[in-house]
Enzyme design. Structure first.
Site, short mmCIF file in Angstrom:
data_model
loop_
_atom_site.label_atom_id
_atom_site.label_comp_id
_atom_site.label_asym_id
_atom_site.label_seq_id
_atom_site.Cartn_x
_atom_site.Cartn_y
_atom_site.Cartn_z
N ASP A 50 0.75 -1.20 -0.02
CA ASP A 50 -0.22 -0.19 0.05
C ASP A 50 0.84 1.19 -0.08
O ASP A 50 1.97 0.96 -0.29
CB ASP A 50 -0.77 -0.07 1.09
CG ASP A 50 -2.39 0.67 0.82
OD1 ASP A 50 -2.29 1.80 0.35
OD2 ASP A 50 -3.25 0.05 0.92
N HIS A 96 2.02 1.67 -3.05
CA HIS A 96 0.81 2.43 -3.93
C HIS A 96 1.22 3.80 -4.06
O HIS A 96 0.51 4.66 -4.47
CB HIS A 96 -0.58 2.15 -3.19
CG HIS A 96 -0.82 0.91 -3.36
ND1 HIS A 96 -2.42 0.71 -2.85
CD2 HIS A 96 -0.62 -0.31 -3.86
CE1 HIS A 96 -2.68 -0.40 -3.07
NE2 HIS A 96 -1.65 -0.93 -3.97
#
Length: 375
Positions: free
Chosen positions: A212, A234
């Site tokens: 993430d 991410h």
């Protein structure tokens, strides 16, 4: 109890020149340990509370924290904590956090072979926080006023790894290893390092492998993230609009520099939430950023998060968004170099130079055009 200390008074020789502010000499693990033998040792979870209450110089040495228990370190002012061996957390389906550190003018230093192990591999189910089993949301949680955190190794976070709130804090030499989370796509929402409601934060010289956001800045000011290298994440992220109240959405004077990110979903990611209150993202700089093999967007600045449908809001104004020497590549048939989706009149004074993302089979998608970049 197996606690080793000669005199609680003599340990004060560790700290040089402490004043009412954050003035202290930053020290490394071996130097700290060799200054005197008068550390208080906690070699089991049961010993931690007594040691933390009675000592300012502490060693946490190789033990397991029981299930559904937080390793709570409510440190005395000017404390120094050394971590040895493996600190492991027994599995339980609860919210956590696994480890929580509070204090003023503190130092937390990892030894050469230490490890903080969240045992995420025993929780991961491919659903993260959206479903499946309940997972501890934070492994290493900090709320402090003044301090340094050095050379910390963290492995297999069930969800978020490092959560920060406070002022005048430096995090250096973090090694976050969630590489096991890539197996069968099981690791989700394993954010690397994030801080909110904070001022004067430095994150530096660190490596983060996760699934993430690599580093996420929320409702904070005056921070530098430098020489941080990410894989599989991410993005190098700024987030605003998470709060319904206007005063909790401002992000000001944040710099990412000399960082790299690869094998990720997004490289540089600035996202504002249309459902949130009003706020500003002002004076953000990304300088000397290397992006490699990103699969969705090399750079995405969006005011339509999380849908990404182009219905961007203007509850958050983004001013002075500066990108300098941002280079690299995207990978895959659907990848795009740059996407900008601003709300009506909510973006201004963006200055970009030497921004070049290669590998895209599609044109950039921009409804606002930064100065210095043809989008």
């Amino acid at each position: 109890m197996n606690i080793s200390f000669k005199s609680l008074v003599s340990v004060l020789v560790f700290v040089i020149g402490i004043s009412a502010s954050t003035s202290y000499e930053s020290i490394e693990f071996l130097k700290a340990k060799n200054l005197t033998a008068d550390y208080c040792y906690a070699r089991s979870y049961a010993e931690v509370s007594f040691v933390v209450q009675n000592c300012t110089h502490i060693v946490l040495a190789n033990f397991e924290v029981p299930a559904r228990e937080t390793l709570e370190l409510k440190l005395r002012k000017n404390s120094v904590v050394l971590i040895e061996g493996t600190i492991k957390f027994a599995v339980a389906h609860w919210d956590g956090p696994l480890m929580h550190i509070t204090g003023e003018n503190i130092q937390v230093i990892g030894g050469t072979n230490h490890l903080i192990h969240g045992q995420g591999e025993l929780y991961w189910d491919g659903q993260g926080g959206a479903g499946g089993v309940t997972k501890p949301q934070r492994v290493f949680s900090v709320k402090a006023e003044g301090g340094t955190f050095k050379n910390i190794n963290i492995k297999n976070c069930p969800m978020f790894c490092v959560s920060i709130m406070g002022n005048d804090l430096t995090f250096s030499g973090f090694n976050i290893d969630n590489n096991d989370g890539f197996k069968n796509g099981r690791g989700k929402n394993t954010d690397g390092m994030g801080f909110s409601h904070s001022n004067n934060i430095v994150i530096e010289n660190s490596k983060i492998v996760n699934q993430d956001d690599c580093v996420n800045v929320i409702c904070s000011s005056n921070a530098v993230i430098r020489n941080v290298h990410c894989w599989g994440s991410h993005g190098l992220t700024i987030s605003s609009g998470l709060s319904k109240t206007d005063r909790n959405n401002d992000v000001y004077n944040i710099t990412y520099e000399d960082c790299s990110i690869g094998g990720s979903l997004v490289g540089i990611h600035v996202k504002t939430h249309p459902a949130g209150g009003h706020g500003t993202v002002n004076q953000v700089t990304y300088r000397n950023i290397e992006i490699k093999d990103v699969t969705k967007f090399g750079v995405e600045i969006q005011q339509d998060y999380p849908k990404g449908d182009g219905n961007s809001a203007n509850n958050i104004n983004i001013y002075n968004m500066n990108l300098i020497n941002v280079t690299g590549s995207v990978k895959g048939s659907k990848a795009i170099g740059v996407r900008v989706s601003c709300g009506s009149g909510s973006c201004s004074d963006w200055n970009w130079s030497d921004v070049k993302i290669t590998g895209s089979h599609k044109k950039d998608s921009c409804n606002f055009h930064p100065n210095g970049y043809k989008c």
